[in-house]
Design an enzyme around this catalytic site. Structure first.
Site, mmCIF file in Angstrom:
data_model
loop_
_atom_site.group_PDB
_atom_site.id
_atom_site.type_symbol
_atom_site.label_atom_id
_atom_site.label_comp_id
_atom_site.label_asym_id
_atom_site.label_seq_id
_atom_site.Cartn_x
_atom_site.Cartn_y
_atom_site.Cartn_z
ATOM 1 C CD GLU A 1 -2.899 -0.939 2.022
ATOM 2 O OE1 GLU A 1 -2.928 0.006 3.309
ATOM 3 O OE2 GLU A 1 -3.605 -1.341 1.773
ATOM 4 C CD GLU B 1 -4.310 -5.779 1.963
ATOM 5 O OE1 GLU B 1 -4.817 -5.354 3.183
ATOM 6 O OE2 GLU B 1 -2.543 -6.433 2.139
HETATM 7 C C1 GAL Z 1 -4.607 -3.219 5.108
HETATM 8 C C2 GAL Z 1 -2.983 -3.431 4.727
HETATM 9 C C3 GAL Z 1 -2.043 -4.763 5.781
HETATM 10 C C4 GAL Z 1 -3.183 -4.539 6.749
HETATM 11 C C5 GAL Z 1 -4.536 -4.396 6.968
HETATM 12 C C6 GAL Z 1 -5.566 -4.456 7.501
HETATM 13 O O1 GAL Z 1 -4.361 -1.405 4.691
HETATM 14 O O2 GAL Z 1 -1.867 -3.251 3.532
HETATM 15 O O3 GAL Z 1 -0.882 -4.560 5.728
HETATM 16 O O4 GAL Z 1 -2.528 -3.846 7.357
HETATM 17 O O5 GAL Z 1 -4.534 -3.293 5.875
HETATM 18 O O6 GAL Z 1 -5.182 -3.700 8.689
#
Ligand code: GAL
Ligand code: ZN
Length: 662
Positions: free
Chosen positions: A144, A305
């Site tokens: 990110e 994700e």
């Molecule tokens: C995203 C990030 C992950 C994890 C997830 C939950 O923004 O890419 O590494 O932190 O949120 O907080």
């Protein structure tokens, strides 16, 4: 073979005895791709130059035995403690001039040459080692990018690079002084050496300097990505590179990043604890973000994700209701995701993210999230395989620009006006009518789109003005609105001509005055119906346009608020106000009636329809985001791919239909 479903996996958080069981359970569930490693630098290089990739080799092997491949992330978002101890100067400096400490993540300066050397050493070893592994199929650089870098980094290295960037752009300091308008408040510079990064000062900074700073920060992140991409591609040219982006996050230009990627990815957390209104459905914004990420490269994306359970760090969001996890993932497919990777496999027992729930709970025993995500995969597997590469068909276009976004961020005009929320007022109204949307960028050809909505064209260049003229002249329907044509690309207000500068003839109006709707709503009358408007009111005189709505309050009552102009073969609307939802709905209704925008279907509130098409086939996704059973009127010609036999939709569920379009 395409990867359809995956998970983000952190084997280093679990005993090695568990790895095989995890891999077997993943395979059994239908997972074929895993992303790993993006935060584990300390594990793979515990001391400088001492690489220990054995554990990761072993995990990759165990996964491969189950037919699962992987994507590895470079861990540059979390430099280990030994690097920080050796080189504390790589920690970033915030706008207050404070150094941010070790302990979370992103505690790094992306321009620092010492940090770059650490990254080069690590990523080279990483790429050479795993580049040979056929089960490593792609890379993600950092994680990110831009996340947590909101007020970073203002260190001397970043400052030096900023000066070099400016020298390259302006050539001479005299030119910079002229284009930044440094005559104001005695800000003239004698040399580039005198220019600092815009740290906290006593009042506001020069808007031209701020705009260049934001552009510079964007370019720095792009170059940081390129720096790592070059190392990875040299070692393993056949592996793909992607980046997990964050929808409308604005720290850098995702569209430009696309030039470095094989495909774009997005992280989707509809019920994330950081969402402003907990648990309230925000289907429009979620749809918009996937549409946006798909549009950055103009092809299907991945979800790297996808929310897999209740989310939280120190505080939590609402629990996903039964069906929602699958519905949200299906929504991503509907808007152009070819692969869905869930974050994360198992809820972590340690660290900051102990409550960011995975498919499995802390104890590893499958529960509701597992069952629902598994059901989602089963329901969509065949469909998603067929859909690979399919894109939405005919859509309305919304013009997106980081320059406009940055300029509005520097001067929002109204405390509640943001570029994204304003774009969303159009997007959401189109969404409510099930009209598909593509986001487009300035250098693209607009002519394929029947309707182009170009909100807040605050910085108007002659090149952009020409494109907009050509588009309308050629028969397009163009929507422009307030604060258009105010400034040039240097963020300097035009000193000649009438607002909206360079496009006043196109709109057939001139803006003579304006009102900022501070602590109040305005009112607009459209065909006898009165609507609230917000943020802004342009007061205008008509040259060739006609008024289609007029103000219904204040000293400018009765004067035009929204206008329509015929230009060449096309039509140009000018919207002088910020639209509330009912007004935006009325406006989209106008576009449907006058300009041939076609809703995919009419649906009850909270039910969404999106589509993708390929090879003469079109798929319709009907998504029920409400807690009630819904019975939208599905056209008889649509053949059901999956769903209830009676074509109703249970709460929080999806149905898919197909139609031949040949
Ligand atoms: C995203 C990030 C992950 C994890 C997830 C939950 O923004 O890419 O590494 O932190 O949120 O907080
Ligand atoms: Zn820095």
């Amino acid at each position: 073979m395409a990867y359809l479903f995956g998970v983000d996996y952190y084997p280093e958080h679990w005993p090695r005895e568990r790895w095989r069981k995890d891999a077997e359970m993943m395979r059994e569930m239908g997972i074929s791709i895993v992303r790993m490693a993006e935060f584990s630098w300390a594990k793979w290089e515990p001391r400088e130059g001492e690489f220990h990739f054995e554990d990761l080799d072993e995990v990759i092997e165990i996964l491969a035995e189950q037919g699962i491949d992987c994507i590895l992330g470079t861990p540059s978002a979390a430099p280990p403690a030994w690097i920080i101890r050796k080189n504390p100067e790589i920690q970033p400096i915030d706008q207050n001039g404070h150094r941010r400490a070790f302990g979370g993540r992103h505690h790094d300066c992306q321009s620092n040459p010492v940090y770059r050397a650490h990254i080069r050493r690590f990523v080279t070893a990483f790429a050479e080692h795993f580049g040979k592994n056929p089960h490593v199929v792609g890379w993600q650089i950092d994680n990110e990018l831009g996340n947590s870098h909101g007020d970073l980094c203002f260190c001397p290295h970043c400052e030096a690079r900023f000066r070099a960037w400016l020298a390259e752009k302006y050539g001479t300091i005299a030119e910079l002084n002229r284009r930044w308008g440094t005559a104001f408040w005695s800000q003239d510079y004698a040399s580039f050496e005198e220019i600092e990064s815009p740290k906290l000062t006593v009042t506001g900074h020069n808007p031209s300097q701020q705009l260049d700073w934001m552009r510079f920060c964007s370019d720095l992140i792009l170059e940081f990505h390129q720096f790592q991409a070059d190392i990875l591609r040299a070692a393993a040219p056949e592996k793909f590179i992607t980046q997990n982006m964050m929808g409308f996050s604005d720290k850098f230009d995702y569209h430009k990043l696309g030039e470095q990627l094989d495909f774009a990815s997005h992280d989707q957390y509809p019920g994330g604890h950081f969402r402003p209104v907990q648990g309230v459905f925000n289907g429009d914004r979620m749809a918009a973000e996937v549409d946006y990420i798909r549009s950055t490269m103009g092809k299907p994306c991945w979800i790297m994700e996808q929310q897999s359970g209740i989310t939280g760090w120190e505080i939590l969001g609402r629990a996903p209701k039964p069906g929602q996890l699958g519905l949200w993932a299906t929504q991503c497919i509907a808007h152009g995701a070819d692969t869905v990777v869930f974050f994360r496999w198992r809820t972590c027992t340690v660290g900051t993210e102990q409550y960011w729930h995975g498919i499995l709970p802390h104890n590893g025993v499958p529960g509701r999230y597992y069952r629902e995500i598994r059901a989602f995969m089963e329901q969509n597997r065949e469909l998603l395989a067929d859909l690979q590469g399919a894109m939405p068909g005919k859509a309305a276009a919304i013009l997106f620009s980081y320059d406009q976004l940055y300029a509005m961020k520097i001067q929002p005009h109204h405390p509640e006006l943001t570029y994204i929320d304003h774009l969303a007022s159009y997007y959401d109204a189109l969404y409510r009518r099930n009209i598909p949307v593509d986001f487009v960028f300035e250098e693209q050809d607009f002519s394929a789109y029947p309707v182009l909505i170009a909100p807040l064209q605050f910085l108007m260049t002659p090149a952009l003005a020409k494109k907009l003229h050509d588009y309308a002249a050629g028969g397009g329907t163009l929507v422009l609105d307030f604060r258009s044509g105010v400034k040039d690309a240097d963020n300097i207000a035009y000193s000649e001509g009438a607002l909206p500068c360079l496009v006043d003839d196109l709109c057939g109006i001139t803006v003579t005055e304006y009102d900022c709707l501070r602590d109040c709503m305005g009112r607009v009358n459209w065909d006898g119906v009165s609507y609230d408007c917000r943020w802004w009111s342009d007061l205008m005189e008509l040259t060739t346009a006609e008024a289609i709505a007029s103000y219904d309050w204040e000293f400018y009552k009765g004067t035009p608020a929204i206008t329509r102009n015929r230009f060449g073969r096309g039509t140009v609307y000018y919207v002088g106000v910020g639209m509330t939802a009912p007004l935006a709905d009325r406006f989209v209704d106008e576009l449907v009636r006058q300009d041939g925008l076609r809703p995919l279907m009419d649906t009850p509130e909270g039910v969404e329809v999106a589509h993708r098409e390929k090879d003469g086939l079109r798929w319709y996704f009907v998504l029920n985001h409400t807690g009630e059973r819904q019975a939208p009127a599905i056209p008889a010609a649509w053949q059901q791919v999956y769903g209830e036999a009676d074509r109703t939709l249970p709460p929080y569920s999806a149905a898919v239909y197909q139609e031949s379009i040949e």
